[in-house]
Design an enzyme around this catalytic site. Structure first.
Site, PDB file in Angstrom:
ATOM      1  N   LYS A 124     -45.151  18.523 -14.951  1.00  0.00           N
ATOM      2  CA  LYS A 124     -45.492  18.677 -16.344  1.00  0.00           C
ATOM      3  C   LYS A 124     -45.705  17.310 -16.999  1.00  0.00           C
ATOM      4  O   LYS A 124     -46.345  17.201 -18.024  1.00  0.00           O
ATOM      5  CB  LYS A 124     -44.355  19.407 -17.083  1.00  0.00           C
ATOM      6  CG  LYS A 124     -44.110  20.807 -16.595  1.00  0.00           C
ATOM      7  CD  LYS A 124     -42.904  21.399 -17.335  1.00  0.00           C
ATOM      8  CE  LYS A 124     -42.520  22.718 -16.733  1.00  0.00           C
ATOM      9  NZ  LYS A 124     -41.214  23.177 -17.269  1.00  0.00           N
ATOM     10  N   GLU A 130     -51.221  10.959 -13.557  1.00  0.00           N
ATOM     11  CA  GLU A 130     -49.769  11.113 -13.341  1.00  0.00           C
ATOM     12  C   GLU A 130     -49.010  10.297 -14.378  1.00  0.00           C
ATOM     13  O   GLU A 130     -49.487   9.261 -14.843  1.00  0.00           O
ATOM     14  CB  GLU A 130     -49.481  10.649 -11.904  1.00  0.00           C
ATOM     15  CG  GLU A 130     -48.046  10.487 -11.495  1.00  0.00           C
ATOM     16  CD  GLU A 130     -47.257  11.773 -11.330  1.00  0.00           C
ATOM     17  OE1 GLU A 130     -47.222  12.551 -12.297  1.00  0.00           O
ATOM     18  OE2 GLU A 130     -46.646  11.968 -10.256  1.00  0.00           O
ATOM     19  N   ASP A 131     -47.824  10.746 -14.737  1.00  0.00           N
ATOM     20  CA  ASP A 131     -47.057  10.047 -15.762  1.00  0.00           C
ATOM     21  C   ASP A 131     -46.483   8.718 -15.272  1.00  0.00           C
ATOM     22  O   ASP A 131     -46.637   7.693 -15.908  1.00  0.00           O
ATOM     23  CB  ASP A 131     -45.927  10.942 -16.320  1.00  0.00           C
ATOM     24  CG  ASP A 131     -45.034  11.562 -15.242  1.00  0.00           C
ATOM     25  OD1 ASP A 131     -45.257  11.307 -14.038  1.00  0.00           O
ATOM     26  OD2 ASP A 131     -44.096  12.303 -15.607  1.00  0.00           O
ATOM     27  N   ASP A 184     -42.378   6.150  -9.450  1.00  0.00           N
ATOM     28  CA  ASP A 184     -41.013   5.655  -9.263  1.00  0.00           C
ATOM     29  C   ASP A 184     -40.885   5.258  -7.783  1.00  0.00           C
ATOM     30  O   ASP A 184     -41.301   4.173  -7.403  1.00  0.00           O
ATOM     31  CB  ASP A 184     -40.058   6.778  -9.692  1.00  0.00           C
ATOM     32  CG  ASP A 184     -38.616   6.339  -9.791  1.00  0.00           C
ATOM     33  OD1 ASP A 184     -38.302   5.512 -10.645  1.00  0.00           O
ATOM     34  OD2 ASP A 184     -37.790   6.837  -9.009  1.00  0.00           O
ATOM     35  N   LYS A 187     -43.206   1.657 -11.962  1.00  0.00           N
ATOM     36  CA  LYS A 187     -41.941   0.926 -11.799  1.00  0.00           C
ATOM     37  C   LYS A 187     -41.977   0.237 -10.438  1.00  0.00           C
ATOM     38  O   LYS A 187     -41.464   0.786  -9.459  1.00  0.00           O
ATOM     39  CB  LYS A 187     -40.756   1.901 -11.790  1.00  0.00           C
ATOM     40  CG  LYS A 187     -40.401   2.570 -13.090  1.00  0.00           C
ATOM     41  CD  LYS A 187     -39.135   3.414 -12.845  1.00  0.00           C
ATOM     42  CE  LYS A 187     -38.762   4.251 -14.017  1.00  0.00           C
ATOM     43  NZ  LYS A 187     -37.619   5.132 -13.725  1.00  0.00           N
ATOM     44  N   PHE A 193     -34.665   4.250 -16.891  1.00  0.00           N
ATOM     45  CA  PHE A 193     -35.093   5.637 -17.006  1.00  0.00           C
ATOM     46  C   PHE A 193     -35.698   5.848 -18.388  1.00  0.00           C
ATOM     47  O   PHE A 193     -35.038   5.649 -19.404  1.00  0.00           O
ATOM     48  CB  PHE A 193     -33.935   6.610 -16.775  1.00  0.00           C
ATOM     49  CG  PHE A 193     -34.420   8.006 -16.558  1.00  0.00           C
ATOM     50  CD1 PHE A 193     -34.893   8.403 -15.318  1.00  0.00           C
ATOM     51  CD2 PHE A 193     -34.459   8.910 -17.612  1.00  0.00           C
ATOM     52  CE1 PHE A 193     -35.395   9.686 -15.116  1.00  0.00           C
ATOM     53  CE2 PHE A 193     -34.961  10.198 -17.419  1.00  0.00           C
ATOM     54  CZ  PHE A 193     -35.426  10.588 -16.166  1.00  0.00           C
ATOM     55  N   VAL A 194     -36.961   6.219 -18.421  1.00  0.00           N
ATOM     56  CA  VAL A 194     -37.671   6.338 -19.696  1.00  0.00           C
ATOM     57  C   VAL A 194     -38.045   7.788 -20.003  1.00  0.00           C
ATOM     58  O   VAL A 194     -38.228   8.601 -19.091  1.00  0.00           O
ATOM     59  CB  VAL A 194     -38.937   5.449 -19.712  1.00  0.00           C
ATOM     60  CG1 VAL A 194     -38.566   3.978 -19.716  1.00  0.00           C
ATOM     61  CG2 VAL A 194     -39.854   5.764 -18.534  1.00  0.00           C
ATOM     62  N   ARG A 226     -40.017  15.351 -24.043  1.00  0.00           N
ATOM     63  CA  ARG A 226     -41.452  15.243 -23.707  1.00  0.00           C
ATOM     64  C   ARG A 226     -42.307  15.080 -24.954  1.00  0.00           C
ATOM     65  O   ARG A 226     -43.381  14.496 -24.913  1.00  0.00           O
ATOM     66  CB  ARG A 226     -41.930  16.497 -22.964  1.00  0.00           C
ATOM     67  CG  ARG A 226     -41.329  16.690 -21.591  1.00  0.00           C
ATOM     68  CD  ARG A 226     -42.125  17.753 -20.831  1.00  0.00           C
ATOM     69  NE  ARG A 226     -41.400  18.291 -19.685  1.00  0.00           N
ATOM     70  CZ  ARG A 226     -41.353  17.751 -18.485  1.00  0.00           C
ATOM     71  NH1 ARG A 226     -41.977  16.611 -18.260  1.00  0.00           N
ATOM     72  NH2 ARG A 226     -40.689  18.314 -17.498  1.00  0.00           N
TER      73      ARG A 226
HETATM   74  P1  IMP Z   1     -41.412   9.465  -7.455  1.00  0.00           P
HETATM   75  O1  IMP Z   1     -41.848  10.584  -6.546  1.00  0.00           O
HETATM   76  O2  IMP Z   1     -40.044   8.957  -7.086  1.00  0.00           O
HETATM   77  O3  IMP Z   1     -42.419   8.355  -7.588  1.00  0.00           O
HETATM   78  O4  IMP Z   1     -41.167  10.085  -8.857  1.00  0.00           O
HETATM   79  C1  IMP Z   1     -42.157  10.449  -9.655  1.00  0.00           C
HETATM   80  C2  IMP Z   1     -41.702  11.521 -10.622  1.00  0.00           C
HETATM   81  O5  IMP Z   1     -40.309  11.411 -10.990  1.00  0.00           O
HETATM   82  C3  IMP Z   1     -42.474  11.318 -11.879  1.00  0.00           C
HETATM   83  O6  IMP Z   1     -43.709  12.024 -11.823  1.00  0.00           O
HETATM   84  C4  IMP Z   1     -41.538  11.824 -12.941  1.00  0.00           C
HETATM   85  O7  IMP Z   1     -41.709  13.208 -13.116  1.00  0.00           O
HETATM   86  C5  IMP Z   1     -40.161  11.533 -12.380  1.00  0.00           C
HETATM   87  N1  IMP Z   1     -39.628  10.261 -12.917  1.00  0.00           N
HETATM   88  C6  IMP Z   1     -39.474   9.088 -12.269  1.00  0.00           C
HETATM   89  N2  IMP Z   1     -38.993   8.128 -13.070  1.00  0.00           N
HETATM   90  C7  IMP Z   1     -38.847   8.708 -14.279  1.00  0.00           C
HETATM   91  C8  IMP Z   1     -38.374   8.211 -15.562  1.00  0.00           C
HETATM   92  O8  IMP Z   1     -38.008   7.044 -15.774  1.00  0.00           O
HETATM   93  N3  IMP Z   1     -38.364   9.126 -16.568  1.00  0.00           N
HETATM   94  C9  IMP Z   1     -38.762  10.416 -16.424  1.00  0.00           C
HETATM   95  N4  IMP Z   1     -39.202  10.911 -15.251  1.00  0.00           N
HETATM   96  C10 IMP Z   1     -39.237  10.066 -14.191  1.00  0.00           C
HETATM   97 MG    MG Z   2     -44.259  13.775 -12.605  1.00  0.00          MG
END
Ligand code: IMP
Ligand code: MG
Length: 181
Positions: free
Chosen positions: A45, A101-102, A105, A133, A154-155, A167
């Protein structure tokens, strides 16, 4: 003052900075795709607010679709297992695809999304992320468009949630540690 603001230790990116950068990326995407009709795929989302603003800054015809994924485990970090919750509806074979994508991480979600959408044989597959990040990457990740590089905090806000909340904040802030620890 927004009621949710007191859960933040700091506003990291205010509305003006976000909107300015989103418009720049939109113009860049339009410039890079002026000879095709790309498909923007918003990752649900978290990507929905970014996608809504970004698509209105792209001045060429395009289609929009959504892919919803989730990773199991704790809310503030990803567990390593990605699952599709809602598949795309558009046939992207032979199309120019831009994933919206938002945040990146660990990079796991993005790696999974690239692999999954790549199987549909798009003509091209690009990724546009609002936040990156770099210190949190656990694998090699690549994307073509990025809004802002941020630290390992964490944002929330502008589509990003903690425990399904925040959100709807129009800006991005760092969540107080006491909220999620
Ligand atoms: P990744 O698979 O570890 O890269 O994580 C990506 C997903 O984790 C993002 O699409 C977010 O939905 C969630 N996420 C990672 N870091 C944050 C954060 O700082 N705040 C909110 N959601 C996060
Ligand atoms: Mg996401």
């Amino acid at each position: 003052m927004n009621k949710m603001n007191c859960d933040l230790s700091e506003v990291l990116l205010d509305e003006y900075r976000i909107q300015t950068r989103v418009r720049e990326i939109g113009l860049q995407i339009a410039h890079d795709h002026k000879d095709s009709v790309p498909v923007l795929i918003g990752i649900m989302k978290g990507g929905f607010v970014f996608l809504a603003d970004l698509c209105r800054s792209i001045t060429i015809p395009l289609e929009i679709d959504f892919l919803a994924i989730s990773s199991y485990g704790a809310e503030a970090s990803s567990s390593g297992v990605v699952k599709i919750r809602k598949d795309i509806d558009v046939d992207i074979t032979g199309r120019d695809v831009i994933v919206v994508e938002d945040i990146v991480d660990s990079g796991l979600s993005l790696q999974y999304i690239r692999e999954y959408l790549g199987k549909h044989a798009p003509a091209s597959l690009k990724v546009c992320v609002l936040l990156d990040k770099p210190a949190a990457h656990k694998m090699e990740v690549s994307f073509e468009y990025v809004g802002f590089k941020i630290g390992n905090e964490f944002v929330v806000g502008y589509g990003l949630d903690y425990n399904s909340l925040y959100r709807n904040l129009p800006y991005i802030g760092i969540l107080k540690e006491e909220i999620y620890k």
